[in-house]
Design a protein around this motif. Structure first.
Motif, PDB file in Angstrom:
ATOM      1  N   ILE A  54       0.753  -1.290  -0.024  1.00  0.00           N
ATOM      2  CA  ILE A  54       0.080   0.044  -0.072  1.00  0.00           C
ATOM      3  C   ILE A  54       0.962   1.241  -0.143  1.00  0.00           C
ATOM      4  N   LEU A  55       2.102   0.862   0.248  1.00  0.00           N
ATOM      5  CA  LEU A  55       3.188   2.282   0.758  1.00  0.00           C
ATOM      6  C   LEU A  55       3.394   2.982  -0.863  1.00  0.00           C
ATOM      7  N   PRO A  56       3.797   2.413  -1.821  1.00  0.00           N
ATOM      8  CA  PRO A  56       3.923   2.944  -3.072  1.00  0.00           C
ATOM      9  C   PRO A  56       2.885   3.996  -3.668  1.00  0.00           C
ATOM     10  N   PRO A  57       1.690   3.404  -3.352  1.00  0.00           N
ATOM     11  CA  PRO A  57       0.478   4.223  -4.054  1.00  0.00           C
ATOM     12  C   PRO A  57       0.173   5.347  -3.164  1.00  0.00           C
ATOM     13  N   LEU A  58       0.538   5.134  -1.597  1.00  0.00           N
ATOM     14  CA  LEU A  58       0.311   6.206  -0.776  1.00  0.00           C
ATOM     15  C   LEU A  58       1.280   7.458  -1.004  1.00  0.00           C
ATOM     16  N   MET A 106      10.422   1.598  -1.685  1.00  0.00           N
ATOM     17  CA  MET A 106      10.851   0.457  -1.922  1.00  0.00           C
ATOM     18  C   MET A 106      11.847   0.035  -0.584  1.00  0.00           C
ATOM     19  N   VAL A 107      12.538   1.443  -0.335  1.00  0.00           N
ATOM     20  CA  VAL A 107      13.597   1.092   0.822  1.00  0.00           C
ATOM     21  C   VAL A 107      12.787   0.774   1.993  1.00  0.00           C
ATOM     22  N   ILE A 108      11.544   1.300   2.244  1.00  0.00           N
ATOM     23  CA  ILE A 108      10.805   1.148   3.534  1.00  0.00           C
ATOM     24  C   ILE A 108      10.245  -0.554   3.378  1.00  0.00           C
ATOM     25  N   ILE A 109      10.134  -0.925   2.203  1.00  0.00           N
ATOM     26  CA  ILE A 109       9.565  -2.337   1.918  1.00  0.00           C
ATOM     27  C   ILE A 109      10.766  -3.396   2.275  1.00  0.00           C
ATOM     28  N   ALA A 110      11.993  -2.737   1.982  1.00  0.00           N
ATOM     29  CA  ALA A 110      13.110  -3.763   2.200  1.00  0.00           C
ATOM     30  C   ALA A 110      13.394  -3.872   3.432  1.00  0.00           C
ATOM     31  N   ILE A 111      13.140  -2.594   4.301  1.00  0.00           N
ATOM     32  CA  ILE A 111      13.139  -2.782   5.617  1.00  0.00           C
ATOM     33  C   ILE A 111      12.449  -3.610   6.231  1.00  0.00           C
ATOM     34  N   LEU A 112      10.998  -3.604   5.926  1.00  0.00           N
ATOM     35  CA  LEU A 112      10.089  -4.156   6.676  1.00  0.00           C
ATOM     36  C   LEU A 112      10.415  -5.826   6.472  1.00  0.00           C
ATOM     37  N   TRP A 113      10.736  -6.185   5.093  1.00  0.00           N
ATOM     38  CA  TRP A 113      11.233  -7.265   4.715  1.00  0.00           C
ATOM     39  C   TRP A 113      12.106  -7.868   5.914  1.00  0.00           C
ATOM     40  N   VAL A 170      11.884 -10.105  -3.799  1.00  0.00           N
ATOM     41  CA  VAL A 170      11.995  -9.629  -5.256  1.00  0.00           C
ATOM     42  C   VAL A 170      10.692  -9.511  -5.675  1.00  0.00           C
ATOM     43  N   ILE A 171       9.766 -10.408  -5.343  1.00  0.00           N
ATOM     44  CA  ILE A 171       8.159 -10.244  -5.681  1.00  0.00           C
ATOM     45  C   ILE A 171       7.609  -8.842  -5.227  1.00  0.00           C
ATOM     46  N   LEU A 172       8.065  -8.611  -3.791  1.00  0.00           N
ATOM     47  CA  LEU A 172       7.565  -7.392  -3.161  1.00  0.00           C
ATOM     48  C   LEU A 172       7.868  -6.183  -3.974  1.00  0.00           C
ATOM     49  N   LEU A 173       9.150  -6.067  -4.452  1.00  0.00           N
ATOM     50  CA  LEU A 173       9.786  -4.957  -4.895  1.00  0.00           C
ATOM     51  C   LEU A 173       9.333  -4.697  -6.222  1.00  0.00           C
ATOM     52  N   LEU A 174       9.085  -5.966  -7.162  1.00  0.00           N
ATOM     53  CA  LEU A 174       8.706  -5.757  -8.322  1.00  0.00           C
ATOM     54  C   LEU A 174       7.038  -5.278  -8.379  1.00  0.00           C
ATOM     55  N   SER A 175       6.309  -5.997  -7.210  1.00  0.00           N
ATOM     56  CA  SER A 175       5.164  -5.355  -7.169  1.00  0.00           C
ATOM     57  C   SER A 175       4.970  -3.997  -6.789  1.00  0.00           C
ATOM     58  N   ALA A 176       5.848  -3.616  -5.850  1.00  0.00           N
ATOM     59  CA  ALA A 176       5.886  -1.894  -5.495  1.00  0.00           C
ATOM     60  C   ALA A 176       6.160  -1.151  -6.775  1.00  0.00           C
ATOM     61  N   CYS A 177       6.887  -1.599  -7.527  1.00  0.00           N
ATOM     62  CA  CYS A 177       7.124  -0.837  -9.044  1.00  0.00           C
ATOM     63  C   CYS A 177       5.845  -0.620  -9.668  1.00  0.00           C
ATOM     64  N   VAL A 178       5.342  -1.912  -9.834  1.00  0.00           N
ATOM     65  CA  VAL A 178       3.951  -1.947 -10.532  1.00  0.00           C
ATOM     66  C   VAL A 178       3.110  -1.095 -10.017  1.00  0.00           C
ATOM     67  N   VAL A 179       2.643  -1.146  -8.841  1.00  0.00           N
ATOM     68  CA  VAL A 179       1.705  -0.333  -8.045  1.00  0.00           C
ATOM     69  C   VAL A 179       1.874   0.965  -7.930  1.00  0.00           C
ATOM     70  N   GLY A 180       3.323   1.176  -7.635  1.00  0.00           N
ATOM     71  CA  GLY A 180       3.680   2.453  -7.588  1.00  0.00           C
ATOM     72  C   GLY A 180       3.734   3.582  -8.940  1.00  0.00           C
ATOM     73  N   LEU A 181       3.897   2.712 -10.065  1.00  0.00           N
ATOM     74  CA  LEU A 181       3.928   3.491 -11.321  1.00  0.00           C
ATOM     75  C   LEU A 181       2.492   3.404 -12.150  1.00  0.00           C
ATOM     76  N   ILE A 182       1.717   2.503 -11.479  1.00  0.00           N
ATOM     77  CA  ILE A 182       0.560   2.609 -12.487  1.00  0.00           C
ATOM     78  C   ILE A 182      -0.387   3.608 -12.237  1.00  0.00           C
TER      79      ILE A 182
END
Lengths: 208, 277
Positions: free
Chosen positions: A40-44, A91-98, A114-126
């Motif tokens: 939820i963080l990238p779209p936020l 993505m940095v926050i997501i990595a820290i949370l992981w 890897v899946i989380l970071l890729l998904s973050a890119c997708v939801v963050g850019l869409i």
């Protein structure tokens, strides 16, 4: 363009308390309940960048920035760059949370990271790739309307997909499952760049 | 060299069009664009600044087609100063020093002191006059050679207006500095300008040196019989009142037997617009 980026950073700092509280709440939820919730963080954070459009329209900064030595191309580019910066930050926050979650559970699943970071890119850019050209062509209120529509569409699709066993089975048994996120990411990045160019073209032709 | 050169500028909107506007602002001069609301002053200024895209015409600044690099040398104040609402003066300075190559922090903070603008308050809490002063301070803090101002004094009290006119006068002490200023507060422009351009219904009615305008035109108060004695080419317009006829005339075409009174720019503009209607 440095001045425009400085302006974006100051705007971000101004909204830091509310954003920080939201990041904290979703981070705690991700660690304690379900790590994918961190997506939820990238779209936020994307919404924070988008929010600056609304404030700029209210304060007439959109006109003012045009009379500074930038031009429209740099104005649009500053928004797309700010979006990328906000994505990298999330993505940095997501990595820290992981890392925290892995230490807590004693399992270091790098595939999940890897899946989380890729998904973050997708939801963050869409979001920006759709909303920015609309905002450049019309106004931030039209962009905000589309923001809500996309939220509804993604929320609806995710809800149906997660609860549909056939869909889950089809995805998990598919041969392209392992490369699917990369394919999606490639497409999203390509469309993001296309959206960037399109926004510049739209904004350069428009009367402000 | 001319600071601004506009040739056949045309911009069409639904219900309004700016038509074939041509004007030249010589370097070192101050030109006032006068016109009622909706006359086309803002459209002209926005076209010069690239905020709106003209349908036709050519705009040159310092002899070159208008471009973004020139904006380092142009200070702009629009009717609403577009500084982000949550910013204080230090944050404005941080953005501007990274935007303009010639930005002078010293000059900016000197203006802040002179205008008594609060250091820590957000821009949105400023009064209209304070906001305008901030806009002018930004426009004057990057060594601009040309100032373009769209209604900088509208909505301000007389004291604030006078202060702004004084600052603009200071700016023009350097003979290479030029100003294009639009306003419907004609008295402000009369104090300041070398050239006056009248705009009405999207057209340029007249563009002339202010002193020549004041020398060229005058008012006479006479009777209906008296006006008949005059050559019709001497009369620009007339108004019949309960006390006789008031006419705007060319001074040099009036016989010495008539007493010609001086005209103000405001009177001249109002008369011309009414005649046009």
């Amino acid at each position: 363009m440095k001045g425009l980026m400085v302006k974006e950073l100051i705007e971000f700092k101004k909204r830091w308390i509310i954003t920080g509280i939201m990041i904290l709440v979703f981070s705690i939820y991700s660690i304690t309940v379900a790590l994918p919730m961190c997506l939820i963080l990238p779209p936020l954070l994307s919404a924070v960048v988008f929010g600056s459009f609304i404030h700029e329209e209210q304060s007439k900064w959109r006109l003012y920035s045009i009379v500074m030595p930038y031009g429209r191309k740099k104005y649009v580019s500053s928004k797309y760059l700010a979006q990328i910066l906000s994505l990298l930050f999330s993505m940095v926050i997501i990595a820290i949370l992981w890392v925290i979650s892995s230490v807590k559970n004693g399992v270091f699943d790098t595939g999940l990271l890897v899946i989380l970071l890729l998904s973050a890119c997708v939801v963050g850019l869409i979001y920006p790739l759709i909303i920015f050209p609309i905002t450049m062509a019309f106004s931030s209120s039209t962009g905000r309307l589309f923001f809500l529509i996309i939220n509804g569409a993604i929320g609806g699709f995710s809800g149906v997909a997660i609860t549909d066993d056939d869909f889950i089975n089809a995805v998990s048994t598919s041969k392209i499952t392992s490369i699917l996120p990369f394919i999606i990411l490639t497409v999203i990045v390509a469309v993001y760049l296309l959206s960037w160019v399109l926004s510049i073209k739209i904004y350069e032709k428009r009367d402000l | 060299m001319n600071a601004i050169e506009i040739r056949n500028l045309t911009k069409m909107y639904k219900g309004f069009s700016l038509t074939d506007l041509s004007l030249t602002l010589p370097e070192g001069c101050i030109m006032g664009l006068i016109g009622e609301n909706g006359a086309g002053k803002s459209t002209t200024i926005k076209s010069i600044l690239g905020i709106v895209r003209p349908d036709r015409g050519e705009i040159k600044i310092f002899g070159e087609p208008a471009n973004n690099k020139q904006k380092n040398d142009i200070g702009v104040v629009l009717d609403e100063v577009g500084i982000p609402e949550l910013f204080n003066i230090h944050e404005v300075n941080a953005v501007m020093k990274n935007s303009f190559t010639n930005w002078s922090e010293g000059t900016f903070f000197d203006y802040m002191k002179r205008f008594k603008l609060p250091e820590k308050k957000k821009f949105k809490t400023f009064s209209k006059g304070m906001k305008m002063k901030m806009g002018i301070a930004v426009a004057l803090s990057h060594n601009a050679k040309l100032l373009i101002l769209d209604e900088p004094t509208s909505g301000l009290d007389p004291v604030a207006r006078d202060e702004i006119v004084e600052i603009l006068n200071e700016f023009t002490r350097d003979e290479s500095h030029s100003i294009l200023i639009s306003s419907h507060v004609v008295s402000d422009l009369e104090k300041l300008c070398d050239y006056i351009a009248f705009m009405h219904n999207g057209r340029l009615m007249l563009c002339e040196e202010k002193d020549r305008l004041l020398e060229q035109y005058g008012f006479i108060n006479t009777t209906e019989e008296g006006i008949k004695e005059l050559d019709s080419s001497a009369i620009i317009g007339k108004k019949i009142t309960n006390w006789g006829v008031e006419a705007l005339v060319y001074r040099d075409k009036i016989p010495h037997s008539f007493k010609v009174q001086p005209v103000t720019i405001e009177e001249l503009f109002v008369f011309m617009v009414k005649e046009e209607k």
